[in-house]
Structures are given as C-alpha cells and as structure tokens.
Design an enzyme around this catalytic site. Structure first.
Site, PDB file in Angstrom:
ATOM      1  N   PHE A   1      17.754  45.051  15.234  1.00 32.32           N
ATOM      2  CA  PHE A   1      18.082  45.471  13.869  1.00 32.32           C
ATOM      3  C   PHE A   1      19.241  46.459  13.922  1.00 32.32           C
ATOM      4  CE2 PHE A   1      18.007  48.161  10.159  1.00 32.32           C
ATOM      5  CZ  PHE A   1      17.906  47.229   9.136  1.00 32.32           C
TER       6      PHE A   1
ATOM      7  N   LYS B   1      20.421  58.303  11.265  1.00 34.17           N
ATOM      8  CA  LYS B   1      19.083  58.808  10.921  1.00 34.17           C
ATOM      9  C   LYS B   1      18.975  60.335  10.959  1.00 34.17           C
ATOM     10  CE  LYS B   1      16.621  54.799  10.456  1.00 34.17           C
ATOM     11  NZ  LYS B   1      16.941  53.562  11.164  1.00 34.17           N
TER      12      LYS B   1
ATOM     13  N   ASP C   1      22.933  50.850  20.192  1.00 31.51           N
ATOM     14  CA  ASP C   1      22.543  51.308  18.860  1.00 31.51           C
ATOM     15  C   ASP C   1      21.361  52.255  19.027  1.00 31.51           C
ATOM     16  OD1 ASP C   1      21.426  51.736  16.396  1.00 31.51           O
ATOM     17  OD2 ASP C   1      21.640  49.673  15.693  1.00 31.51           O
TER      18      ASP C   1
HETATM   19  C1  LIG Z   1      17.975  52.418  10.537  1.00 31.85           C
HETATM   20  C2  LIG Z   1      18.750  51.641  11.540  1.00 31.85           C
HETATM   21  C3  LIG Z   1      20.023  51.117  11.252  1.00 31.85           C
HETATM   22  C4  LIG Z   1      20.636  51.174   9.876  1.00 31.85           C
HETATM   23  O1  LIG Z   1      20.825  52.445   9.392  1.00 31.85           O
HETATM   24  P1  LIG Z   1      21.140  52.641   7.805  1.00 31.85           P
HETATM   25  O2  LIG Z   1      21.433  54.095   7.687  1.00 31.85           O
HETATM   26  O3  LIG Z   1      19.929  52.191   7.065  1.00 31.85           O
HETATM   27  O4  LIG Z   1      22.318  51.786   7.500  1.00 31.85           O
HETATM   28  C5  LIG Z   1      20.712  50.491  12.266  1.00 31.85           C
HETATM   29  N1  LIG Z   1      20.185  50.354  13.491  1.00 31.85           N
HETATM   30  C6  LIG Z   1      18.966  50.835  13.806  1.00 31.85           C
HETATM   31  C7  LIG Z   1      18.443  50.683  15.196  1.00 31.85           C
HETATM   32  C8  LIG Z   1      18.196  51.473  12.837  1.00 31.85           C
HETATM   33  O5  LIG Z   1      16.967  51.909  13.138  1.00 31.85           O
END
Ligand SMILES: *Cc1c(COP(=O)(O)O)cnc(C)c1O
Length: 403
Positions: free
Chosen positions: A134, A248, A219
């Site tokens: 994700f 985050k 990520d």
């Molecule tokens: C939350 C998340 C995102 C997206 O972040 P947003 O601020 O909602 O765009 C991308 N990658 C990972 C692993 C996430 O947990």
C-alpha cells in the site's frame, strides 16, 4: 453543536469514503482520546498510525502556538529559519547517504516524489512494487498499491508498473529488466495486515537493486519514525534504501510528507520540475522539529520495542485463552492479530468498552498506538480484547455461523 448534529452534518455533506465508527472524538492526551461526555478510550488506532508521540503532546502544541504567532506560510522560493531547523533535524536522523529531502503534505505525495525521482534519475520507466503493498491513493501511488478495490474503479492507471510477490527474492530478480527504474517496498506491510518479509529479504533486495542499477525505495510511511522499535524499520535489517518515504507521525499529527534521497538522485530534479505550494510550511516544520526532539529525547523507538514485546506477550495469553486468534504478527508497536472470523463486531464492541483499534482486511486487527502508551494502558487493551473475543467465540458457537 451536539454529537447528533456533528454526525448528521458529516453524514449529509462529507464524501462517504470512510468506514465510519460511531464515536465523536473531542480531545486527546497521550494514548487516550475523550468523547464529549468525558469517556476515555485507549487509542490503538493512533489516528491511523499518525499520533506517534501521543495526542496533543505539550511540546508540539507549544511549538505550533509559537510559530503561529510569527509566520503561518512561507513558499519554498524563500528561505525560512524554522524550515532550516527542521531540515537539519531530519538530516541528523536520516541514514547517512540520504542527505537531500523534499518536503510535502502527505504520504501519497512522498511516494509520488519517489516515483518521479526514480524515473528522472535513471531515465528508465518501470516501477516494480509488491503484491499486498500500500502506497497511497493518488495516481502514481495508487498504481504502486496492490489492492484491487482501490485500483479497479480508476483504470487506466499509470503505465509501466508491475507487482511481484512480497518476500520472494527470485521473483524480484526476474522482474527487473533493462528499463527498471526502481523497486518500492514497505519493510513491513501495513495495510495488508502487518506482514513481515522473510528475514534476509530486504538485504537481498538491496543487493539485487544495487547490482542491477535499480533504485530501492522504502516506503516507511507507516513503519518509520520509531514505530517498529528502530527509527526506521529498514534498520532492523541494516538496510539503507536509495530513496525513503516518510509521513504519518513526522509532524506530531499535522499533515506532512518527507522524501529522502541520495544527493545525486535528488539533484536530478531541476527548478520547477517537482514542487508543492505548502512544501516546507513553517507551522508544519515547527511541529515536526518538536516531534523529532520528542522522539529522540523520550527514546520512543526503544519504548516501542519494549512495549511491543510486552503487548505481544499479553496477546499470546489472549490467544491461548480464547482460541479466537490464528496468528499474532508484529514488530515494535506495529502489531497485527489475525482472527478466525470477521473483526468488525470486535472493533465495535471494543469501542463500547473504551478501546479503539484498526482493522487490516476482513479478519485482522491492527494496533498502531502512540509510542508513549503506558504498560497499564496496553494491559487494559489486552483485557478488553480477551473479553470481547471470548464473547464473540461464545456467540458464534451458539449462533448459526460456525467458526
Ligand atoms: C498511510 C500510508 C500511505 C499514504 O499516506 P497518505 O498520507 O494517506 O497519503 C502510503 N504508504 C504507506 C505504507 C502508508 O501506511
């Protein structure tokens, strides 16, 4: 405005894109949030992993107040001390070859920057991502994301992306071609249910990318900033990516995205090629500087490791007692509990008993509490979970559905 009105306005006029929980949250402190009647909830959602240093940490609040009185906006085309201070703090914690940063406003934006960087620096087109991964919901990030329910309604997506099984190094080697720019991976997959790769995987992936001249993009939007017991999850396996995405919790709860890269990589972006109006906003920068100070001074990564271990042990007792749990997975305070049944009613019943928890897929509970959470609060969560799961199992044995 009373709670009913609060709820009805959101219901009537806000895009109905969130699976709403029946709770109006009014204020927060540490790992606790309160409703308007003053009822307490232990927040194991951490606002979706955002409240890493706890809700309304006094140092973050103070930093925001002080900055707000001074300057609220400052475009990236001008210099600003608050932004410079943040950048130097980020450089102190960033893995050593990642000496350049692009600031943005969300996780998805941090990923967009990484994807554009990989293409621009290598001059190649293909991005490889992992099944179950994700990365956000803007088009580039969405194309790297695996889940069909997020992708299918928005086809066609960005061309030249492909997905490989997470944790399989041979498939990674096979996927790389002469036109591969980068591989993007979460060190621990969050949304797909807290999935850890086999132990050597990330280091092998590092090696494979290095040999093929492909950029490794980690990520760490969910795993970073102390969540897994290290500052960055990739450090659990001594891996340094070429590009790292953070977001985050970085600004203590305010919106931020951070893309870190090696100098030679970031230098491939020329003036105007990738910018954002709010990038490096002084209010956010002040909050993020304070959040980094809190993270380091309160030793929150260590705390995540210790508290995570304690909580995992408690969960194992719950598993043995209730027989409702199939598997407990996690690293630090990023913990997934795979149940033998759908967890929606477990989540709802937990709210009634003062515990907020996330799901990750149909049958997985996910815990992303603030790293400042107290041991007694985690014990309370485990007790509530035990009660709720026991009740659930009893209900299922009596009812028509079997487990
Ligand atoms: C939350 C998340 C995102 C997206 O972040 P947003 O601020 O909602 O765009 C991308 N990658 C990972 C692993 C996430 O947990």
């Amino acid at each position: 405005m009373d709670d009913d009105e609060t709820i009805s306005i959101e219901k009537k006029h806000a895009a109905a894109v969130y699976a709403k929980r029946p709770l109006v949250i009014d204020r927060g402190q540490g790992a606790i949030v309160f409703d308007r009647r003053g009822n307490k909830y232990v927040d194991c959602t951490g606002s979706y992993g955002v409240a890493i240093v706890g809700h309304s940490h006094p140092r973050i609040v103070k930093a925001i107040q002080d900055q707000a009185e001074k300057l609220l906006s400052c475009h990236g085309s001008f210099y600003n001390e608050t932004r410079s201070i943040l950048i130097s703090k980020i450089m102190k914690i960033a893995p050593s070859p990642l000496t350049k940063v692009f600031l943005s406003n969300s996780g998805a934006e941090a990923v967009e920057c990484a994807i554009k960087l990989a293409r621009k620096f290598t001059g190649k087109k293909e991005i490889v991502a992992c099944m179950g991964g994700f990365h956000g919901k803007t088009f580039g990030a969405l194309t790297a994301t695996w889940g069909r329910k997020y992708r299918d309604p928005f086809q066609p997506l960005v061309p030249n992306f492909k997905h490989i099984p997470f944790g399989n190094i041979d498939k990674a080697k096979e996927a790389i071609t002469a036109d591969t720019a980068g591989i993007i991976v979460e060190p621990v997959q969050g949304e797909s249910g807290v999935r850890l790769p086999p132990d050597g995987y990330l280091a092998q992936l590092r090696e494979v990318c290095h040999e093929a001249g492909v950029l490794l993009i980690c990520d760490e939007i969910q795993t970073g900033f102390g969540r897994t017991g290290k500052l960055f999850a990739s450090q659990n396996w001594n891996v340094t990516p070429d590009i790292m995405c953070l977001a985050k919790g970085v600004a203590g709860g305010l919106p931020v995205g951070v893309t870190l890269a090696r100098e030679d990589i970031m230098s491939s972006l020329k003036v105007g090629e990738h910018t954002s109006t709010y990038s490096g906003n002084p209010l956010i920068a002040a909050a993020a500087s304070a959040a980094i100070d809190v993270l380091i001074e309160e030793r929150l990564p260590d705390r995540a490791a210790i508290m995570g271990e304690h909580f995992a042990k408690r969960l194992m007792t719950v598993r043995d007692k209730t027989r409702a749990i199939r598997e407990i997975r996690g690293l630090g305070l990023m913990i997934g509990v795979e149940c033998r049944f759908d967890v929606l009613s477990v989540i709802m019943k937990s709210i009634e008993r003062g515990v907020l928890v996330l799901d990750a897929g149909r049958n997985i509970l996910r815990f992303l509490p603030p790293l400042v959470i107290q041991q007694s609060e985690l014990d309370f969560v485990a007790d509530v979970l035990e009660e709720v799961l026991e009740e659930e199992v009893r209900g299922r044995l009596q009812g028509p559905a079997s487990i």
